[in-house]
Design a protein around this motif. Structure first.
Motif, mmCIF file in Angstrom:
data_model
loop_
_atom_site.group_PDB
_atom_site.id
_atom_site.type_symbol
_atom_site.label_atom_id
_atom_site.label_comp_id
_atom_site.label_asym_id
_atom_site.label_seq_id
_atom_site.Cartn_x
_atom_site.Cartn_y
_atom_site.Cartn_z
ATOM 1 N N TYR A 19 0.709 -1.158 -0.121
ATOM 2 C CA TYR A 19 -0.059 0.087 0.061
ATOM 3 C C TYR A 19 0.817 1.198 -0.125
ATOM 4 C CZ TYR A 19 -3.869 -2.906 1.086
ATOM 5 O OH TYR A 19 -4.948 -3.797 0.969
ATOM 6 N N ASP A 20 0.289 2.349 -0.438
ATOM 7 C CA ASP A 20 0.870 3.621 -0.424
ATOM 8 C C ASP A 20 1.584 3.867 0.907
ATOM 9 O OD1 ASP A 20 0.811 3.699 -3.116
ATOM 10 O OD2 ASP A 20 -0.759 5.455 -3.182
ATOM 11 N N PRO A 21 2.891 4.602 1.112
ATOM 12 C CA PRO A 21 3.033 4.719 2.648
ATOM 13 C C PRO A 21 2.363 5.982 3.293
ATOM 14 C CG PRO A 21 4.596 5.563 1.161
ATOM 15 C CD PRO A 21 3.669 4.785 0.230
ATOM 16 N N PRO A 22 2.032 5.903 4.305
ATOM 17 C CA PRO A 22 1.569 7.303 4.852
ATOM 18 C C PRO A 22 2.317 8.266 4.978
ATOM 19 C CG PRO A 22 2.392 5.936 6.827
ATOM 20 C CD PRO A 22 2.440 5.046 5.667
ATOM 21 N N GLU A 23 1.594 9.488 4.814
ATOM 22 C CA GLU A 23 2.185 10.691 5.150
ATOM 23 C C GLU A 23 2.609 10.972 6.207
ATOM 24 O OE1 GLU A 23 -1.803 11.675 3.397
ATOM 25 O OE2 GLU A 23 -0.932 10.188 4.579
ATOM 26 N N ASN A 24 4.130 11.506 6.399
ATOM 27 C CA ASN A 24 4.674 11.755 7.688
ATOM 28 C C ASN A 24 4.862 13.343 7.804
ATOM 29 O OD1 ASN A 24 5.582 8.655 7.304
ATOM 30 N ND2 ASN A 24 4.957 9.312 9.481
ATOM 31 N N TYR A 25 4.074 14.106 7.724
ATOM 32 C CA TYR A 25 4.090 15.594 7.805
ATOM 33 C C TYR A 25 3.750 16.202 9.121
ATOM 34 C CZ TYR A 25 -0.910 15.725 7.156
ATOM 35 O OH TYR A 25 -2.145 15.607 7.321
ATOM 36 N N LEU A 26 3.324 15.284 9.866
ATOM 37 C CA LEU A 26 3.028 15.884 11.290
ATOM 38 C C LEU A 26 3.248 14.984 12.542
ATOM 39 C CD1 LEU A 26 -0.886 16.971 10.940
ATOM 40 C CD2 LEU A 26 1.012 18.363 11.367
ATOM 41 N N ILE B 46 -6.123 8.840 12.138
ATOM 42 C CA ILE B 46 -6.872 10.092 11.678
ATOM 43 C C ILE B 46 -6.030 11.106 10.850
ATOM 44 C CG2 ILE B 46 -7.954 11.994 12.589
ATOM 45 C CD1 ILE B 46 -8.768 10.519 14.940
ATOM 46 N N THR B 47 -4.534 10.837 11.208
ATOM 47 C CA THR B 47 -3.700 11.830 10.656
ATOM 48 C C THR B 47 -3.462 11.705 9.078
ATOM 49 O OG1 THR B 47 -2.441 12.188 12.667
ATOM 50 C CG2 THR B 47 -1.219 12.682 10.604
ATOM 51 N N HIS B 48 -3.375 10.174 8.666
ATOM 52 C CA HIS B 48 -2.965 9.958 7.298
ATOM 53 C C HIS B 48 -4.152 9.518 6.683
ATOM 54 C CE1 HIS B 48 0.984 10.246 9.094
ATOM 55 N NE2 HIS B 48 0.654 9.487 9.894
ATOM 56 N N VAL B 49 -4.024 9.578 5.051
ATOM 57 C CA VAL B 49 -5.055 9.323 4.293
ATOM 58 C C VAL B 49 -4.704 8.259 3.179
ATOM 59 C CG1 VAL B 49 -6.500 10.839 4.756
ATOM 60 C CG2 VAL B 49 -5.250 11.018 2.899
ATOM 61 N N ARG B 50 -3.293 8.613 2.722
ATOM 62 C CA ARG B 50 -2.560 7.824 1.564
ATOM 63 C C ARG B 50 -2.448 6.469 1.806
ATOM 64 N NH1 ARG B 50 1.986 11.830 -0.341
ATOM 65 N NH2 ARG B 50 0.715 13.709 -0.747
ATOM 66 N N ASN B 51 -2.487 5.822 3.170
ATOM 67 C CA ASN B 51 -2.553 4.489 3.469
ATOM 68 C C ASN B 51 -4.063 4.108 3.725
ATOM 69 O OD1 ASN B 51 -3.016 6.070 5.738
ATOM 70 N ND2 ASN B 51 -2.250 4.547 7.034
ATOM 71 N N SER B 52 -4.612 4.058 2.373
ATOM 72 C CA SER B 52 -6.231 3.844 2.416
ATOM 73 C C SER B 52 -6.408 2.617 1.067
ATOM 74 C CB SER B 52 -6.905 4.791 1.975
ATOM 75 O OG SER B 52 -6.926 5.821 3.016
ATOM 76 N N LEU B 53 -7.282 1.949 0.965
ATOM 77 C CA LEU B 53 -7.612 1.257 -0.045
ATOM 78 C C LEU B 53 -7.866 2.011 -1.332
ATOM 79 C CD1 LEU B 53 -8.387 -1.592 -1.789
ATOM 80 C CD2 LEU B 53 -10.600 -1.233 -0.844
ATOM 81 N N ILE B 54 -8.718 3.120 -0.990
ATOM 82 C CA ILE B 54 -8.787 4.284 -2.147
ATOM 83 C C ILE B 54 -8.476 5.518 -1.444
ATOM 84 C CG2 ILE B 54 -10.481 5.681 -3.686
ATOM 85 C CD1 ILE B 54 -12.159 2.641 -3.686
ATOM 86 N N SER B 55 -7.792 6.399 -1.998
ATOM 87 C CA SER B 55 -7.283 7.672 -1.432
ATOM 88 C C SER B 55 -7.507 9.049 -2.534
ATOM 89 C CB SER B 55 -5.952 7.692 -0.939
ATOM 90 O OG SER B 55 -5.183 7.581 -2.099
#
Length: 532
Positions: free
Chosen positions: A98-105, A114-123
């Motif tokens: 899966y796409d890695p989660p954003e690590n910006y916070l 709650i912080t990340h959305v890219r680690n989803s089935l559909i983003s």
């Protein structure tokens, strides 16, 4: 198995009218739909192809499509045909892809999920004019339900990324729990900073941590979606102009429909101008909504009270809430409707009406102000004002948990009204229950189970100003030694048109309160009509 034009025509009349070249069939881009091949690369190629033409419909014909991350683009409609199932691949069986989660916070003020959305089935990240339409299914079979928590600055030993001289991404890489999440996913649909998105007509089964989570989105419509899961169903966070209409959400182990205003955007943003209408929520065993058996869930929850599945506002409240309307919903075997602020922010102009609630697990309707303050240091105490409940019918209520309002001494809840509320409860409260003084907690999360059995069977309020109860009926199946209404530290209240089994002199207990006006009180029979 149908493909090409035949599949398009089978998908419905809307597609049949599309001009040639305005759609992409994922099978023409290599998707197999056999439940074995990984089809997300092919689906993403179809989305990219439509995007390069300026947009269009991407058709998913009948089949079972095993997928990692699918990325929405501007002006794309992802259409799930009848019989089409997109299945979240299991990282343990198929690789962590899966796409890695954003690590910006740093996740100081909300948890990892709650912080990340890219680690989803559909983003969708910054997407405009996109949609996912039915009547197919998204099955989150390989999604995680759990994940790392937050890095709240109030925790012992906490140090910020800045103090350590590293970036938030570098800080995350030091966390073994977060490292383990790279390549995994924990939500079905994740949206961030999107505009004009429509989600309609499809079904989500076993959704991971979140079925649909949206941060900072505007003009979002979720309509006719069915979710049967064991964590959160629909989370609307720091969004504006959102309609959640005619959805069915079964979520025994977490919230069904929840509004938040977290710090997931890196700043405090209000959640505002939201409509939740015509929805049904429940807390049955996962899967039993879809198969029609409605089997009870034995999930006890951490407080040992039972399943959740509620409609809620305010788990995170940094940005506050305004202009919220919840109407014409049916809630069965769930926790009641709960709202409040606990991390600062203002909750105002909220209306709840036309609710039918059967066998609530705890308080049917409750407003709570707390001071957990999981927020930037120096954030002032929040405020709650202008909340209205109208036309609510509750049957089968637990005797311990009446409707209520709980503020804090330095932040009373203001201008809340309950009109046309009818509650039928078990009854059986004792004189000892009537004498209880519930625990007072200033620093607390939104949940109010710590209060225990309350000293009223109909309504309880503490630390409130300008409270109003009009035309309400509080009935019990068996005699109850408590008053119908108990007010503590309430400054200004109007109580009028109350029907209850209590004699007039024991209907309202307003100790330690002032400026309480009591109007018409009607004594009724004890026997109620509580649902089985």
């Amino acid at each position: 198995m149908m493909g090409g034009t035949a599949a398009l025509l089978a998908a419905g009349p809307a597609l049949a009218a599309l001009p040639p070249g305005s759609f992409e069939d994922v099978r023409k881009h290599g998707a197999r739909g056999d439940g074995k091949a990984i089809d997300s690369p092919a689906i993403n190629r179809a989305i990219d192809a439509a995007s390069k033409r300026g947009g269009g419909t991407v058709l998913v014909p009948p089949g079972r499509y095993l997928c990692f991350s699918i990325r929405l683009r501007d002006d794309i409609e992802l259409m799930l045909s009848a019989g089409a199932v997109i299945v979240a691949a299991d990282p343990d069986a198929h690789g962590a892809n899966y796409d890695p989660p954003e690590n910006y916070l740093e996740e100081q003020f909300q948890d990892f999920g709650i912080t990340h959305v890219r680690n989803s089935l559909i983003s969708g990240d910054g997407v405009r004019n996109a949609s996912i339409t039915g009547p197919g299914m998204l099955h989150g079979l390989g999604l995680d339900r759990e994940g790392p928590g937050d890095r709240w600055h109030a925790r012992a030993g906490w140090q910020s990324a800045a103090a350590l001289g590293v970036s938030p991404r570098e800080l995350a890489l030091r966390d073994a729990k977060e490292q383990a999440q790279v390549g995994r996913a924990n939500k079905t649909i994740g949206l961030m900073n999107c505009r004009n998105v429509r989600l309609t007509g499809f079904t989500i089964l076993q959704a991971g941590h979140f079925g649909i989570i949206a941060h900072g989105c505007t003009n979002l419509q979720i309509e006719g979606v069915v979710i049967d899961t064991d964590r959160d169903g629909i989370d609307i966070d720091a969004c504006r102009d959102v309609r959640v209409v005619n959805c069915m959400v079964n979520a025994p182990k977490d919230d069904a429909i929840v509004l938040k205003s977290s710090y997931a955007l890196g700043r405090a943003v209000p959640c505002q101008d939201i409509i939740v209408q015509g929805c049904r929520t429940s807390g049955f065993l996962m899967g039993s909504l879809l198969d029609g058996t409605y089997r009870p869930s034995d999930y006890p929850a951490p407080d040992k009270l039972g399943p959740l599945g509620r409609i809620k506002l305010g788990t995170e409240s940094n940005g506050g809430f305004r202009n919220i309307r919840i109407s014409d919903c049916v809630c069965t075997h769930t926790r009641g409707i709960l709202m409040g602020v606990v991390d600062g922010g203002t909750l105002e102009n909220v209306s709840v009406s036309g609710i039918v609630m059967r066998r609530p697990v705890n308080h049917p309707l409750f407003v709570h102000h707390g001071a957990r303050m999981r927020a930037p240091k120096g954030t002032p105490l929040g405020r709650i004002r202008g909340v209205r409940f109208d036309d609510v019918l509750v049957t089968g209520a637990d005797k311990r948990f009446p409707c209520g309002v709980e503020g804090v001494a330095d932040g009373p809840v203001e201008d809340v009204s309950f009109t046309g509320i009818e509650v039928v409860a078990e009854g059986g409260g004792t004189a000892a229950d009537a004498a209880r003084e519930p625990e007072y907690r200033r620093e607390t999360s939104l949940e109010v189970s710590y209060l225990g059995a309350l000293p009223a069977y109909g309504f309880y309020a503490r630390h409130a100003r300008r409270l109003r109860l009009d035309d309400c009926s509080f009935r019990t199946d068996t005699p109850d030694a408590r008053p119908a209404i108990a007010l503590r530290n309430v400054d200004g209240a109007i109580v009028d048109g109350i029907a209850s089994p209590s004699p007039r002199d024991r209907t309202v207990d307003a100790r330690a309160s002032k400026d309480v006006t009591i109007g018409s009180l009607v004594t009724t029979e004890t026997k109620g009509t509580s649902a089985a």
